[in-house]
Motif scaffolding. Structure first.
Motif, PDB file in Angstrom:
ATOM      1  N   VAL A 249      -8.793   6.651  -0.955  1.00  0.00           N
ATOM      2  CA  VAL A 249      -7.030   5.590   0.032  1.00  0.00           C
ATOM      3  C   VAL A 249      -6.450   7.193   0.175  1.00  0.00           C
ATOM      4  O   VAL A 249      -6.660   7.979  -0.615  1.00  0.00           O
ATOM      5  CB  VAL A 249      -7.069   5.662  -2.438  1.00  0.00           C
ATOM      6  CG1 VAL A 249      -5.898   5.001  -2.548  1.00  0.00           C
ATOM      7  CG2 VAL A 249      -8.205   5.089  -2.466  1.00  0.00           C
TER       8      VAL A 249
ATOM      9  N   LEU B  60      -8.740   2.107   2.739  1.00  0.00           N
ATOM     10  CA  LEU B  60      -7.249   0.050   2.472  1.00  0.00           C
ATOM     11  C   LEU B  60      -6.695  -0.283   3.539  1.00  0.00           C
ATOM     12  O   LEU B  60      -6.888  -1.059   3.319  1.00  0.00           O
ATOM     13  CB  LEU B  60      -6.593   0.586   1.015  1.00  0.00           C
ATOM     14  CG  LEU B  60      -7.451   0.327  -0.339  1.00  0.00           C
ATOM     15  CD1 LEU B  60      -6.288   1.139  -1.451  1.00  0.00           C
ATOM     16  CD2 LEU B  60      -7.889  -0.618  -0.901  1.00  0.00           C
TER      17      LEU B  60
ATOM     18  N   LEU C 237       0.927  -1.455   0.117  1.00  0.00           N
ATOM     19  CA  LEU C 237      -0.227   0.340  -0.416  1.00  0.00           C
ATOM     20  C   LEU C 237       1.072   1.111   0.054  1.00  0.00           C
ATOM     21  O   LEU C 237       0.726   2.456  -1.135  1.00  0.00           O
ATOM     22  CB  LEU C 237      -0.390   0.183   1.167  1.00  0.00           C
ATOM     23  CG  LEU C 237      -1.216   0.740   1.528  1.00  0.00           C
ATOM     24  CD1 LEU C 237      -2.670   1.477   0.135  1.00  0.00           C
ATOM     25  CD2 LEU C 237      -2.760   0.726   3.029  1.00  0.00           C
TER      26      LEU C 237
END
Length: 196
Positions: free
Chosen positions: A180, A184, A160
Motif C-alpha cells: 500500500v 492498490l 486512495l
C-alpha cells in the motif's frame, strides 16, 4: 516590490502549513505570522480577511502541487497505453507523498468549503477546472479511455490519497501483504483504464 511578493509567498506557505496541521479553525492571521516568523500583524497587511487568505491558499496550492512539465514531457515519450496512465498516477502519488502538507491542506480546503459558501463557489470552480484540464490532457495525449475514465480514476485515486495521507494504517491493516499504496494504485488503474 519583489520583497513584498516574497513575503506574501512565505505567508501563504505558512498558511498552508497551519491549515494542514491545525485545520481551518486554527488558521488565524496570528498563527500565519508565527509560522512565517514575521511580526504579529503582518498577515493582516497582506490579506483582507480569511476568505482572501483561503483564496490565496487555493491559488498557491494549485501551482505548488502541479506536475513538473519536464516530468510530463518525459513520460509522454512512451506509448499511449494503460502503463503510461499508471506512470502518471505514480507521479501524482509521489508528489502527494513528498508534499503531504500541501495535500492535507487541500483536504482541509474541501472541508472548509462545506462551511463557507463563498469558498465553496471559488473552490468548486478551481477543482472543476483541474478536472476539466485532466480530461483535456488525457484526450490530447491520446491516452486510453475517455472523460468518464478520467472522472472515475480521479475519484478512486482521490480516495486512495485521502487514506494514504491521513490514516495509512486503515489500508495497511485491512490488506496485509499488499504494498500500500503502490499495489492498490496499480489495481485502480488496471480496473478503470481500458487497454489501448
Amino acid at each position: 516590490m519583489a520583497r513584498n511578493i516574497e513575503r506574501r509567498a512565505a505567508l501563504v506557505d505558512a498558511a498552508v502549513a497551519v491549515l494542514a496541521r491545525e485545520g481551518a479553525r486554527g488558521l488565524t492571521f496570528r498563527a500565519v505570522d508565527a509560522g512565517a516568523a514575521v511580526p504579529v500583524g503582518t498577515a493582516s497587511n497582506y490579506f483582507t480577511d480569511r476568505d482572501d487568505l483561503l483564496n490565496q491558499i487555493d491559488a498557491h496550492l494549485h501551482q505548488r502541487l502541479a506536475p513538473d512539465p519536464a516530468v510530463l514531457a518525459d513520460l509522454l515519450k512512451g506509448p499511449r497505453n494503460r502503463a503510461l496512465v499508471l506512470d502518471f498516477m505514480r507521479d501524482l502519488l509521489s508528489r502527494a507523498t513528498r508534499d503531504r502538507t500541501g495535500y492535507l491542506a487541500l483536504f482541509e480546503m474541501r472541508l472548509e468549503a462545506t462551511r463557507r459558501p463563498s469558498l465553496r463557489t471559488s473552490y468548486t470552480a478551481s477543482v472543476r477546472g483541474d478536472l476539466d484540464q485532466a480530461m483535456e490532457f488525457h484526450r490530447d495525449a491520446g491516452l486510453p479511455g475517455g472523460d468518464e475514465t478520467v472522472v472515475v480514476l480521479y475519484l478512486a485515486v482521490l480516495g486512495l490519497l485521502l487514506e494514504h495521507l491521513t490514516l495509512p494504517g486503515v489500508l495497511d491493516e485491512t490488506l496485509p501483504g499488499v504494498a500500500v499504496p503502490d499495489a492498490l494504485l496499480e489495481r485502480i488503474v488496471t480496473t478503470i483504464v481500458p487497454e489501448a
